[in-house]
Design a protein around this motif. Structure first.
Motif, PDB file in Angstrom:
ATOM      1  N   ASN A 109       9.119  -1.142  10.536  1.00 58.36           N
ATOM      2  CA  ASN A 109       9.351  -0.677   9.169  1.00 58.36           C
ATOM      3  C   ASN A 109       8.523  -1.499   8.183  1.00 58.36           C
ATOM      4  O   ASN A 109       7.859  -0.939   7.290  1.00 58.36           O
ATOM      5  N   SER A 110       8.530  -2.815   8.338  1.00 59.70           N
ATOM      6  CA  SER A 110       7.715  -3.683   7.486  1.00 59.70           C
ATOM      7  C   SER A 110       6.226  -3.439   7.719  1.00 59.70           C
ATOM      8  O   SER A 110       5.422  -3.482   6.777  1.00 59.70           O
ATOM      9  N   PHE A 111       5.861  -3.186   8.958  1.00 60.71           N
ATOM     10  CA  PHE A 111       4.455  -2.907   9.286  1.00 60.71           C
ATOM     11  C   PHE A 111       3.951  -1.676   8.534  1.00 60.71           C
ATOM     12  O   PHE A 111       2.881  -1.692   7.913  1.00 60.71           O
ATOM     13  N   PHE A 112       4.722  -0.607   8.538  1.00 62.95           N
ATOM     14  CA  PHE A 112       4.295   0.625   7.872  1.00 62.95           C
ATOM     15  C   PHE A 112       4.353   0.484   6.350  1.00 62.95           C
ATOM     16  O   PHE A 112       3.585   1.147   5.643  1.00 62.95           O
ATOM     17  N   ILE A 113       5.229  -0.365   5.835  1.00 54.22           N
ATOM     18  CA  ILE A 113       5.222  -0.648   4.399  1.00 54.22           C
ATOM     19  C   ILE A 113       3.909  -1.313   4.008  1.00 54.22           C
ATOM     20  O   ILE A 113       3.292  -0.968   2.987  1.00 54.22           O
ATOM     21  N   SER A 114       3.449  -2.259   4.818  1.00 54.93           N
ATOM     22  CA  SER A 114       2.179  -2.926   4.539  1.00 54.93           C
ATOM     23  C   SER A 114       1.006  -1.959   4.654  1.00 54.93           C
ATOM     24  O   SER A 114       0.061  -2.015   3.859  1.00 54.93           O
ATOM     25  N   VAL A 115       1.037  -1.074   5.650  1.00 55.12           N
ATOM     26  CA  VAL A 115      -0.030  -0.083   5.801  1.00 55.12           C
ATOM     27  C   VAL A 115      -0.071   0.841   4.583  1.00 55.12           C
ATOM     28  O   VAL A 115      -1.147   1.112   4.019  1.00 55.12           O
ATOM     29  N   LYS A 116       1.090   1.306   4.160  1.00 49.79           N
ATOM     30  CA  LYS A 116       1.170   2.162   2.980  1.00 49.79           C
ATOM     31  C   LYS A 116       0.687   1.413   1.735  1.00 49.79           C
ATOM     32  O   LYS A 116      -0.016   1.985   0.886  1.00 49.79           O
ATOM     33  N   ARG A 117       1.018   0.150   1.650  1.00 49.83           N
ATOM     34  CA  ARG A 117       0.586  -0.664   0.518  1.00 49.83           C
ATOM     35  C   ARG A 117      -0.934  -0.781   0.463  1.00 49.83           C
ATOM     36  O   ARG A 117      -1.540  -0.631  -0.603  1.00 49.83           O
ATOM     37  N   VAL A 118      -1.549  -1.036   1.612  1.00 44.14           N
ATOM     38  CA  VAL A 118      -3.007  -1.162   1.661  1.00 44.14           C
ATOM     39  C   VAL A 118      -3.679   0.158   1.310  1.00 44.14           C
ATOM     40  O   VAL A 118      -4.654   0.200   0.538  1.00 44.14           O
ATOM     41  N   ILE A 119      -3.165   1.267   1.850  1.00 40.67           N
ATOM     42  CA  ILE A 119      -3.763   2.581   1.606  1.00 40.67           C
ATOM     43  C   ILE A 119      -3.732   2.937   0.121  1.00 40.67           C
ATOM     44  O   ILE A 119      -4.687   3.529  -0.412  1.00 40.67           O
TER      45      ILE A 119
END
Length: 308
Positions: free
Chosen positions: A85-95
């Motif tokens: 969940n934290s991993f995908f939050i970071s991915v979404k943040r970068v995008i």
């Protein structure tokens, strides 16, 4: 003739087309190779720990190669929902953040690259940008402003605040100023306005600079963890680096260590190889992206640091 031959000889050496290399150049390559490998040693050790058995990790026997190789750490990690969940939050943040940062930098750099003849208030705006570059308001004013704007416990606090990198904008401005002014004149003669000049002339000629700042912004956004600590009070909302930092602090707390170790012991793990697996997975996106932009990196930094 002598100068031309010497220059050709140097180019052949640089391009690696000579069968015999100069001794000083060989020494330089050897030293750089040793330094590069030494930088990789901690990452190699982390990968080895993540794939090693817990008993070997506890004994301190793992160096650069896994001992009793196992996928237990990664299997347990897949079952843990908070990490991904934290991993995908970071991915979404970068995008979301990287394109916004680049847009803000370009919108800052292009008008400021014009001379005062074409942009009369350029000097005043430069002062406006340089003052916050030298003096920050501090953590408490920033927190109060963001909370007033409704960013507390809001995902957009990871995106909007600080999305304009003033230092990067100044470097990109210097890159734009090194583009020959004849390009401007030719574009205006062809009927191009400021937007057409930016999109059709400046951006295609600035690929190296844009790639460099894209890399900077991606790495900085992916590794930033402090914002999550300040503005979120639930672990489920943490970006990846904030979650890893919180997990590390929790592992160091004596009152919680026994419970965590008991859970990991049932999975034949310990804190070291479990956290190593998380760090390895958190590092993979940067290792994948960096080689794609690396060839533009040096050129973008050098040209952006020059001023006409």
């Amino acid at each position: 003739m002598v100068h031309t031959a010497k220059k050709k000889k140097e180019m052949l050496v640089i391009n690696g087309r000579r069968m015999r290399m100069d001794f000083p150049l060989v020494i330089i390559y050897i030293l750089l190779g040793i330094m590069g490998f030494s930088c990789l040693l901690p990452l190699i050790n982390m990968v080895a720990i993540s794939f090693s058995d817990a008993s070997a990790v506890n004994a301190g026997a793992v160096a650069l190669w896994p001992i009793k190789p196992t996928l237990a750490a990664y299997e347990h990690l897949v079952k843990e929902g908070v990490f991904f969940n934290s991993f995908f939050i970071s991915v979404k943040r970068v995008i979301l953040r990287v394109p916004l940062c680049l847009f803000m930098q370009i919108m800052m750099a292009f008008p400021l690259s014009r001379s005062e003849k074409h942009f009369r208030i350029r000097g005043k705006i430069m002062i406006y940008y340089i003052i916050p570059l030298l003096f920050g308001g501090g953590l408490i004013p920033s927190f109060l402003i963001n909370k007033t704007l409704g960013f507390y416990n809001n995902f957009w606090v990871l995106i909007i605040p600080g999305c304009l990198d003033i230092w990067g904008g100044i470097q990109m401005m210097n890159f734009f100023r090194n583009i020959p002014r004849e390009m401007d004149e030719a574009a205006f003669i062809d009927g191009a306005g400021p937007w057409a000049l930016l999109v059709r002339v400046y951006l295609p000629m600035s690929i190296a600079s844009i790639a460099t700042f894209t890399l900077f912004c991606m790495v900085g956004t992916w590794n930033e963890w402090f914002t999550g600590v300040i503005y979120f009070n639930r672990v489920e909302r943490y970006p990846l680096q904030t979650y890893l930092n919180a997990l590390n602090l929790k592992m160091q707390t004596l009152s919680d260590t026994s419970d965590i170790e008991a859970i990991l012991a049932r999975a034949k793990l310990n804190g070291m190889n479990f956290n190593a697996a998380k760090i390895v997975l958190a590092t993979v996106p940067i290792l994948v992206v960096y080689p794609l932009l690396q060839r533009h990196f040096t050129k973008g930094i050098v040209v952006g640091a020059l001023k006409e």
